[in-house]
Design a protein around this motif. Structure first.
Motif, short mmCIF file in Angstrom:
data_model
loop_
_atom_site.label_atom_id
_atom_site.label_comp_id
_atom_site.label_asym_id
_atom_site.label_seq_id
_atom_site.Cartn_x
_atom_site.Cartn_y
_atom_site.Cartn_z
N VAL A 88 4.32 -0.17 -8.15
CA VAL A 88 3.91 0.41 -6.89
C VAL A 88 3.78 1.83 -7.02
O VAL A 88 4.76 2.68 -7.69
CB VAL A 88 5.11 0.11 -5.93
N GLY A 89 2.96 2.70 -6.41
CA GLY A 89 2.76 4.00 -6.67
C GLY A 89 1.77 4.61 -7.63
O GLY A 89 2.32 4.98 -8.48
N VAL A 90 0.87 3.84 -7.73
CA VAL A 90 0.05 3.98 -8.97
C VAL A 90 -1.27 4.73 -8.55
O VAL A 90 -1.75 5.22 -7.36
CB VAL A 90 -0.62 2.70 -9.48
N LEU A 93 -1.23 7.49 -5.66
CA LEU A 93 -1.05 7.01 -4.13
C LEU A 93 0.40 6.33 -4.08
O LEU A 93 0.43 5.44 -4.71
CB LEU A 93 -2.11 6.34 -3.51
N ASP A 94 1.29 6.88 -3.22
CA ASP A 94 2.55 6.37 -3.17
C ASP A 94 2.58 4.86 -2.73
O ASP A 94 3.47 4.01 -3.13
CB ASP A 94 3.34 6.97 -2.27
N THR A 95 1.80 4.55 -2.06
CA THR A 95 1.62 3.07 -1.70
C THR A 95 0.48 2.33 -2.30
O THR A 95 0.26 1.21 -1.40
CB THR A 95 1.51 3.22 0.11
N ALA A 96 0.08 2.57 -3.36
CA ALA A 96 -0.84 1.79 -4.16
C ALA A 96 -0.10 0.70 -4.86
O ALA A 96 0.89 1.13 -5.20
CB ALA A 96 -1.98 2.68 -4.79
N LEU A 97 -0.75 -0.37 -5.04
CA LEU A 97 -0.13 -1.46 -5.86
C LEU A 97 -0.93 -1.78 -6.88
O LEU A 97 -2.41 -2.07 -6.75
CB LEU A 97 0.40 -2.33 -5.12
#
Length: 436
Positions: A88-90, A93-97
């Motif tokens: 998570v955080g990829v 972007l903090d809320t990309a997975l």
């Protein structure tokens, strides 16, 4: 300024040329085979309680784009419970997975998840179901992919509603090693996408702030320069433009600042417009025409205009890959859902999605599936959110997850299918990345 007449004439010629009709019947490729699809379907059926719980959890705690911290964690929790390494955080972007299975080599297919909500009306676009469908497809396909080889990735993409998360991921290289991708979107009623898919418009945002000079509106109005007059002139100019745009175009806007008080000549006023079109060239042209109208309003009113084009990344028109759509239609047919023939009417304008950017960069699809609710309760309608957690919606979710997983394993298993997907994509022009 582009000569819009030339662009429009070119569109008109193409629009009047009937497209080649698609061949009747199912996809001609073997894919992973009937046994693999049946096995995948059983796996998704076993996952159904977890998928319903995930969709309900997201529904109960909606979060806006780039702030989906609980939502992305909910998705990660399900994956981790199945032993899937998940980041998570990829990609900045903090809320990309991101989660991947397979060899890390060979063909690479990505399943995309969304989980952001709308302000005030929560999951009225059904992104809670989009996430659950993606997780179900990914987990259902995982055992088969481990045997097939290749790579399957689940990519969580933030801020579809307000920030162009997929375009930001593209710029960060998230799709550089991916060969094809897919996701599924909820829809009204019981309809599903036709085999040719449903194209969407691209959209660009154009923000304008006008600056004038304040004055007492009753005492010395002649000393003022009215910024609100500029916004009104701009709005009317754009409204007049609407009668001279293409059927695949849309423009709409709001006044975001109209001044502080009626007895003060507004020294600042602002508006925001959305400019949409079904093709990239026509999107550029329409944006230029809107900017011209906004600049003209400043000249007409003696104000200055600060115009910002693309305060968030533009969304490009969606171009579904027909070869992949056929695999989706075949797999959905296994679940008793019939895919309609291609539409007989010309393409019109409509909504937009940042999945369009992905389809311009790699072969990809974005089919929709109805949730069994009323035909007139569409996404972005407040009542649509409630339908996302009804039994009929959960049934559609399970069917969509199994069909989406089947598309992934068919693509990874069948070299001839991959060749057809790539050939179709190349014939359309190949990889395109927005450069502004």
């Amino acid at each position: 300024m582009t000569d819009f007449h030339d662009v429009y004439l070119d569109y008109q010629r193409r629009a009047r040329t009937p497209p080649e009709p698609p061949a009747d019947g199912p996809s001609r490729f073997d894919g992973a085979g009937e046994e693999a699809r049946a096995r995948l379907s059983r796996s998704v059926h076993a996952l159904q309680p977890e998928l319903e719980a995930l969709a309900t959890r997201l529904f109960a705690a909606p979060e806006l784009g780039f702030a989906e911290h609980r939502s992305v964690r909910a998705v990660a929790d399900v994956l981790l419970a199945h032993g899937i390494d998940t980041e998570v955080g990829v990609h900045g972007l903090d809320t990309a997975l991101r989660a991947s299975i397979g060899t890390g080599a060979g063909p690479h297919f990505a399943i995309l998840a969304e989980y952001d909500a709308l302000p005030g009306i929560g999951h009225a676009c059904g992104h809670n179901l989009i996430a659950a469908i993606a997780v179900g497809a990914f987990l259902g396909a995982a055992p088969i992919v481990r045997e097939l080889g290749g790579t399957l990735t689940l990519l969580g993409t933030p801020a579809e509603e307000n920030g162009g998360g997929k375009e930001l991921l593209l710029r960060a290289g998230a799709f550089d090693e991916v060969h094809a991708a897919a996701m599924v979107h909820p829809a009204a009623g019981s309809r599903v996408s036709p085999i040719w898919g449903e194209r969407t418009t691209g959209v660009r945002r154009v923000a304008v702030t006008y600056r004038g000079r304040a004055a007492h509106a009753a005492g010395e109005p002649w000393l003022g320069v009215n910024a609100l007059d500029a916004v009104v002139t701009a709005y009317q100019s754009v409204a007049q433009l609407r009668q001279h745009i293409l059927p695949i175009d849309r423009v709409h806007g709001i006044i975001t600042d109209g001044g502080a008080a009626p007895n003060i000549v507004p020294e600042r006023a602002a508006a925001l417009f959305y400019v949409r079109s079904g093709e990239i060239d026509t999107l550029r042209v329409l944006t230029e025409r809107v900017v011209d109208a906004l600049e003209g309003a400043a000249r007409a009113t003696g104000t200055t205009a600060e115009i910002e084009v693309d305060p968030v990344p533009p969304y490009l028109p969606l171009e579904p890959n027909v070869a992949l759509m056929r695999r989706w239609a075949d797999a959905l047919g296994d679940r008793g859902r019939v895919t309609p023939p291609p539409p007989a009417v010309p393409a019109q304008a409509g909504p937009s999605t940042d999945m369009g950017n992905v389809t311009q960069f790699i072969p990809a699809i974005h089919p929709s599936i109805g949730l069994g609710g009323p035909d007139d309760v569409h996404p972005h309608h407040a009542a649509f959110a409630e339908w996302t957690v009804q039994p009929a919606a959960f049934a559609a979710m399970g069917d969509a997850a199994a069909a989406l997983g089947a598309v992934a394993v068919d693509y990874l298993a069948d070299a001839e299918l991959r060749a057809a997907v790539d050939a179709e994509f190349a014939a359309r022009g190949g990889r395109y990345r927005w450069e502004g």
